[in-house]
Each structure stands twice: as C-alpha cells, then as structure tokens.
Scaffold this active site. Structure first.
Site, PDB file in Angstrom:
ATOM      1  N   ALA A 125      29.363  38.105  30.945  1.00 31.31           N
ATOM      2  CA  ALA A 125      28.614  38.781  29.694  1.00 31.31           C
ATOM      3  C   ALA A 125      28.007  37.515  28.960  1.00 31.31           C
ATOM      4  CB  ALA A 125      29.465  39.691  28.957  1.00 31.31           C
ATOM      5  N   GLY A 166      31.985  39.836  34.260  1.00 33.26           N
ATOM      6  CA  GLY A 166      30.775  40.806  34.867  1.00 33.26           C
ATOM      7  C   GLY A 166      30.264  40.327  35.887  1.00 33.26           C
ATOM      8  N   GLU A 186      32.255  41.358  38.692  1.00 27.48           N
ATOM      9  CA  GLU A 186      32.134  42.819  38.938  1.00 27.48           C
ATOM     10  C   GLU A 186      30.767  43.303  39.511  1.00 27.48           C
ATOM     11  OE1 GLU A 186      34.677  44.626  35.133  1.00 27.48           O
ATOM     12  OE2 GLU A 186      33.116  43.092  34.411  1.00 27.48           O
ATOM     13  N   GLU A 229      38.599  38.280  31.340  1.00 29.03           N
ATOM     14  CA  GLU A 229      38.424  38.910  29.912  1.00 29.03           C
ATOM     15  C   GLU A 229      39.302  38.957  29.063  1.00 29.03           C
ATOM     16  OE1 GLU A 229      35.197  40.624  32.803  1.00 29.03           O
ATOM     17  OE2 GLU A 229      37.355  39.898  33.072  1.00 29.03           O
TER      18      GLU A 229
END
Length: 266
Positions: free
Chosen positions: A72, A117, A120, A140
């Site tokens: 992110a 992310g 991910e 995170e």
C-alpha cells in the site's frame, strides 16, 4: 507482441498469438506502491482480461528493477481521513479481487521486494516464480493494521495455519531461499530470470485446452476446503462442463492423429 495501457500505472502485453497476457505493474517511481489510482488500473486491466476469451494465462510482472510491489502507498494513506480510508477500501479490494478472480491460470514473477499488498498480489496468483533477490512478507501489524488484500486467507492455504500465523504476527521479511523452503514460492530461479521463467511456465500452460484450463481452475478454487465428497461433486460439475466441448473432441482427435491440437476454445 502488442501492448495496451490501463491508466497510468498498468501495462498489458500480449505474447505470441495473444494467449499469454502479461500484466505489468508500472509505477516505478514509487516501487509499485498501490495507490488508489494504481488499484483502479489493476482492477480495470483484470476486468478486461477476464472477459477476453483469447487469453489462456496471465503473468503478473513488474517494471521496477528492485521491486515487485512494496504494498500500500503509505504516503498517500498518511494524508487520509478516516472517511477517505473507508472510501478507498472497495477500490483496493477490487484490485486484489481482480487478480484472484481471473478465470484463467495466473503466474506471478517476483523479484526484489514483495511486501504487504505486493505479496498479496502474488499470493492471488496460482503459481509464484521468484528470483534470488526476492524478499517477501506481510508487515501490516507493524503499522497497526492487518493484511487486507487476502493475506490472512491466502497465506495459510499455501503454508498452513501455524506458519502463516508466525509470519503475519511477527511481520518478518522472508528472503528467497527460505521462501522456497516454506512454500511461499513455487519456483526459485537465478537473479533476473523470474520474468523469463514465468513466461515460459505460462507458455507451457497456454498450449493446453482453454476450456480445460478454465474448468480446472474453477474446480481447484471451488473445491478447496470442502470435504472430499463435496469436492468431488465440484469436480464432476467441472468435468461435465468440458466433457462435451469442442476442445474435448479436438483433444481426443489430435491425440489419435498424433498431431498438435487446434483448440476451438469452446
């Protein structure tokens, strides 16, 4: 090879006869950090690829030399109000879901940092190829949130619940060799060869029946986590969807005639 841009931050290259689509994360100035704008680009590209019947495999790559994707965009997030963050959530989810829900096989080519992310996005793919520079992790909790792009669900499906818990709770980074040992990646290649190998894997996949590939992926995804009897029913439904297809007829004929099949894709 043809190219098409989806907004400022995503490039799609079509290789060969267009059966292999390369989705390139292309925000190099930010090491592919996922901003709101980039998330929209990823979602738009995935929607287009999902609807393209010529595409048999999607390869997820990066234009940055030292990173796949760092996760992110925390600089953008730092400026958000709570209302801004809430508004962004469905945009971000659409990007990760776009990759995860592609109906064709997907291969991630990872080098350098694949964090948060970014990791991910790779986990959303069916196969992960990494080179020896790869560094992966879900950090995170170290910034006060949790993996929100599928990490808490996808990682345990790869490495088991206990290992996933250790990796998520400690927020630690895992380098390439250990990542291969733990099952975070499927193939480990020499530095700089991740894209080349991922495209080679994709080419081997794309030689097979497009109807069969989509049905096999559907059976694998829908059957995962079910008890055996329910899983076999999922498999049977997928089998029935291909058993009377043009691809099945062509595949059997080509085998008996000792030639390469020319898949009708239906």
């Amino acid at each position: 090879m043809s190219e098409e841009r989806f907004g400022e931050f995503v490039l799609v290259r079509r290789h060969g006869r267009g059966h292999v689509a390369e989705l390139v994360l292309d925000r190099p100035k930010a090491m592919n950090a996922v901003s709101t704008g980039m998330a929209r680009c990823v979602a738009d590209a995935c929607a287009a690829l999902a609807g393209d019947r010529d595409v048999r495999v999607v390869v997820l790559t990066s234009s940055h030399e030292r990173a796949f994707c760092v996760g992110a965009d925390l600089k953008e997030r730092n400026s958000f109000s709570d209302a801004d963050l809430l508004r962004q959530r469905p945009v971000a989810r659409a990007a990760y879901a776009g990759v995860l829900e592609l109906p064709v096989p997907t291969v991630a080519a990872v080098h350098g940092f694949a964090l948060g992310g970014g990791f991910e996005l790779a986990l959303s793919c069916d196969v992960i190829v990494a080179d020896r520079t790869a560094v992966m992790g879900l950090p995170e909790v170290s910034v006060g949130v949790i993996p929100g792009g599928g990490g808490t669900q996808l990682l345990p499906r790869r490495v088991g619940a206990a290992r996933a818990a250790e990796l998520i709770f400690t927020a630690r980074r895992v380098e390439a060799v250990e990542a291969r040992e733990l099952g975070l990646v499927d193939e480990l290649v020499e530095e700089g060869r991740d894209r080349e190998e991922a495209l080679a894997v994709a080419s081997r996949i794309a030689a097979n029946s497009p109807v069969g590939l989509r049905a096999a992926k559907r059976a694998l995804r829908l059957g995962h986590g079910l008890d055996l009897a329910a899983g076999l029913e999922v498999e049977d439904a997928a089998w029935r969807s291909v058993a009377f297809s043009g691809d099945r007829a062509e595949g059997v004929a080509a085998f008996n005639e000792k030639r390469r099949p020319e898949w009708p894709g239906e």
